[in-house]
Design a protein around this motif. Sequence first.
Motif, short mmCIF file in Angstrom:
data_model
loop_
_atom_site.label_atom_id
_atom_site.label_comp_id
_atom_site.label_asym_id
_atom_site.label_seq_id
_atom_site.Cartn_x
_atom_site.Cartn_y
_atom_site.Cartn_z
N ALA A 13 37.85 46.79 36.69
CA ALA A 13 38.25 47.43 37.95
C ALA A 13 39.77 47.50 38.06
CB ALA A 13 37.66 46.67 39.13
N ALA A 14 40.46 46.44 37.64
CA ALA A 14 41.92 46.43 37.68
C ALA A 14 42.50 47.49 36.73
CB ALA A 14 42.46 45.05 37.33
N ALA A 15 41.91 47.62 35.55
CA ALA A 15 42.38 48.62 34.59
C ALA A 15 42.18 50.03 35.13
CB ALA A 15 41.65 48.45 33.27
N VAL A 16 41.05 50.29 35.77
CA VAL A 16 40.78 51.60 36.35
C VAL A 16 41.78 51.90 37.46
CG1 VAL A 16 39.11 52.93 37.71
CG2 VAL A 16 38.37 51.69 35.68
N LEU A 17 42.05 50.93 38.32
CA LEU A 17 43.00 51.13 39.40
C LEU A 17 44.41 51.38 38.88
CD1 LEU A 17 41.81 48.53 42.05
CD2 LEU A 17 41.69 51.01 42.19
N CYS A 19 45.23 52.69 35.97
CA CYS A 19 45.24 54.04 35.37
C CYS A 19 45.28 55.11 36.45
CB CYS A 19 44.02 54.24 34.48
SG CYS A 19 44.10 53.30 32.94
N ALA A 20 44.49 54.94 37.50
CA ALA A 20 44.47 55.92 38.60
C ALA A 20 45.83 55.97 39.29
CB ALA A 20 43.38 55.57 39.59
N ALA A 21 46.44 54.82 39.54
CA ALA A 21 47.75 54.79 40.17
C ALA A 21 48.80 55.47 39.30
CB ALA A 21 48.16 53.34 40.46
N PHE A 22 48.75 55.25 38.00
CA PHE A 22 49.69 55.89 37.08
C PHE A 22 49.53 57.40 37.10
CE2 PHE A 22 50.60 57.63 32.86
CZ PHE A 22 51.97 57.40 32.82
N LEU A 23 48.29 57.88 37.07
CA LEU A 23 48.05 59.33 37.08
C LEU A 23 48.52 59.96 38.38
CD1 LEU A 23 44.56 59.53 35.34
CD2 LEU A 23 46.78 60.21 34.41
N LEU A 24 48.28 59.31 39.50
CA LEU A 24 48.77 59.83 40.79
C LEU A 24 50.29 59.84 40.84
CD1 LEU A 24 46.21 58.21 43.25
CD2 LEU A 24 46.42 60.62 42.63
N TRP A 25 50.91 58.79 40.35
CA TRP A 25 52.38 58.74 40.33
C TRP A 25 52.94 59.84 39.44
CZ3 TRP A 25 55.85 58.00 36.34
CH2 TRP A 25 57.17 57.83 36.72
N GLN A 26 52.33 60.02 38.28
CA GLN A 26 52.79 61.03 37.34
C GLN A 26 52.66 62.43 37.93
OE1 GLN A 26 50.57 61.24 33.68
NE2 GLN A 26 52.35 61.97 32.54
N ARG A 27 51.56 62.68 38.62
CA ARG A 27 51.35 63.99 39.25
C ARG A 27 52.35 64.24 40.36
NH1 ARG A 27 47.18 67.90 40.00
NH2 ARG A 27 47.21 68.74 42.10
#
Length: 126
Positions: A13-17, A19-27
């Motif tokens: 769950a921590a890894a998924v969160l 990754c999701a935070a990184f993708l949102l930040w990158q976008r």
Amino acid sequence: MKRRTAVLAAALAAAVLICAAFLLWQRAHAQSAVTAAVYQYGELVEEIRLDQVTEPYTISLAGEDGAENVVEAAPGRIRVASANCPDQVCVRQGWISDASVPIVCLPHQVIIQVTGGDSYADAAAG
């Protein structure tokens, strides 16, 4: 066994969160190149990186039979400032800054098309 499963589930769950935070930040921080292509009679006349324009400037386009269009580029946007065509549709369209709608001067066969950046077209327009 239950403790080990809980630790693995928490790590996943921590890894998924993360990754999701990184993708949102990158976008959110992505800078896409906004380019305007100016065509006359089907030939590319000028390609302008609107995201790199710092001061407004104009480009004069002379065509057949006395056709004249003045294209104005400004930081992040472009327009046909003046034209001697009879209908003035291209001039009245005003500034564009995204790929939603190109500027077209049909009598003088001038097209200005923006690519890159955010498009605000809805799902029905494609």
